[in-house]
Write an enzyme that holds these catalytic residues in place. Structure first.
Site, PDB file in Angstrom:
ATOM      1  N   ARG A   1       7.172  -4.505  -5.327  1.00 46.96           N
ATOM      2  CA  ARG A   1       7.890  -4.936  -4.026  1.00 46.96           C
ATOM      3  C   ARG A   1       6.610  -5.162  -3.222  1.00 46.96           C
ATOM      4  NH1 ARG A   1       9.427  -3.103   1.054  1.00 46.96           N
ATOM      5  NH2 ARG A   1      11.297  -4.289   2.161  1.00 46.96           N
TER       6      ARG A   1
ATOM      7  N   LYS B   1       0.968   0.569   2.460  1.00 47.58           N
ATOM      8  CA  LYS B   1       1.696   1.833   3.247  1.00 47.58           C
ATOM      9  C   LYS B   1       0.654   2.881   3.426  1.00 47.58           C
ATOM     10  CE  LYS B   1       6.148   1.322   1.542  1.00 47.58           C
ATOM     11  NZ  LYS B   1       7.470   1.936   0.768  1.00 47.58           N
TER      12      LYS B   1
END
Length: 297
Positions: free
Chosen positions: A274, A235
């Site tokens: 995740r 991210k």
């Protein structure tokens, strides 16, 4: 392993098949592999839009140790255009059917906030619904999950799809996320959902500083009595922490930074991770978990 995590609430049962997500285990944490069947996801958009490509990708992640495959039919990247429920279902359901047939024991999660997509995917064989809006937009999602005895992941976010990643202002981001997750748990409980996990929403409406604070505060969310999922993979905040706010490192160069944040989260109690990088994350967590368990002996 601490006795305080022995409660059944840390085990995702029902359709999820009794996945033990208590903190402090020797494998570190269970890994959820990301399978984007979208043309526009930030990391791998367009690579797995065909059923054949998606099944091949899922097979690789399962062989590398993924405990869950998380299938997404709508991108949540900044500026992504929302898609209709019909289009999302058309992307997701054939993949669920193919994976359920080829890998009947695999746990399949659906990354959706739309109740009709969730219902279609559950009927096709999915086991878990991963709602990035935490039941805010469609509280009736909880009833759909409960009716199928499925597990539900509720994530903290603010705003609406297309703008979920826009930074917000918080008096205290940890308090805000904890309170939001507690409210989502209460909604799910009231609807009869038996198996709930929570996600602090790393990267959704938070600044880089906010996101790093959340990783440090995972134990605060564990105290809500549910398994904690963290999703930090590649991210932008990882890129900015490795580079600068104006010049983050490229997506392809964020693995080690992702693992660094993951280590802190797992040390503080996260039981689910995740990621796009299943093999590296499974190996990393296996050694981290054994190290942490050995230190308690």
């Amino acid at each position: 392993m601490s006795d305080s995590y022995a409660a059944p609430s840390f085990v995702l049962g029902g359709r999820a098949g009794g996945l033990d997500a208590r903190p402090g285990q020797a494998h570190g944490a269970h890994v959820m592999g990301i399978l984007n069947v979208t043309p526009d996801s930030f990391s791998d958009g367009g690579r797995y839009v065909s059923v054949e490509a998606a099944v091949s990708r899922a097979a690789a992640m399962l062989s590398n140790g993924a405990a869950i495959i998380d299938i997404g039919g709508e991108s949540t990247r900044p500026g992504a255009d929302p898609v209709s429920a019909g289009e999302e279902a058309d992307r997701v359901v054939p993949v669920v059917e193919a994976l359920h047939e080829r890998f009947p024991d695999a746990r399949l999660s659906i990354d959706t906030y739309k109740p009709s997509v969730a219902a279609a995917a559950l009927e096709a064989g999915a086991h878990i619904i991963n709602d990035v809006t935490g039941l805010r937009l469609h509280p009736e999602m909880a009833a759909v999950v409960a009716a199928h005895d499925a597990a539900l992941i509720v994530m903290h976010s603010v705003g609406t799809p297309g703008g979920l990643t826009a930074p917000q202002r918080y008096d205290d981001v940890v308090d805000a996320v904890r309170d939001g997750l507690a409210s989502a748990i209460a909604r799910a409980d009231a609807a009869g959902v038996q198996h709930i996990a929570i996600d602090p929403g790393f990267g959704f409406g938070k600044t880089t500083r906010d996101n790093l604070r959340l990783m440090h505060a995972v134990d605060t969310f564990v105290a809500l009595g549910r398994p904690v999922l963290v999703g930090v993979s590649r991210k932008s905040s990882i890129g900015k922490a490795l580079g600068t706010e104006d010049e983050p490192v490229p997506v392809a160069e964020r693995l080690f930074g992702t693992l660094g944040a993951t280590a802190v989260a797992v040390q503080r109690g996260a039981g689910l991770v995740r990621t796009h990088d299943v093999a590296a994350t499974v190996d990393f967590l296996r050694v981290l978990g054994q190290t942490l368990v050995s230190g308690e002996a």
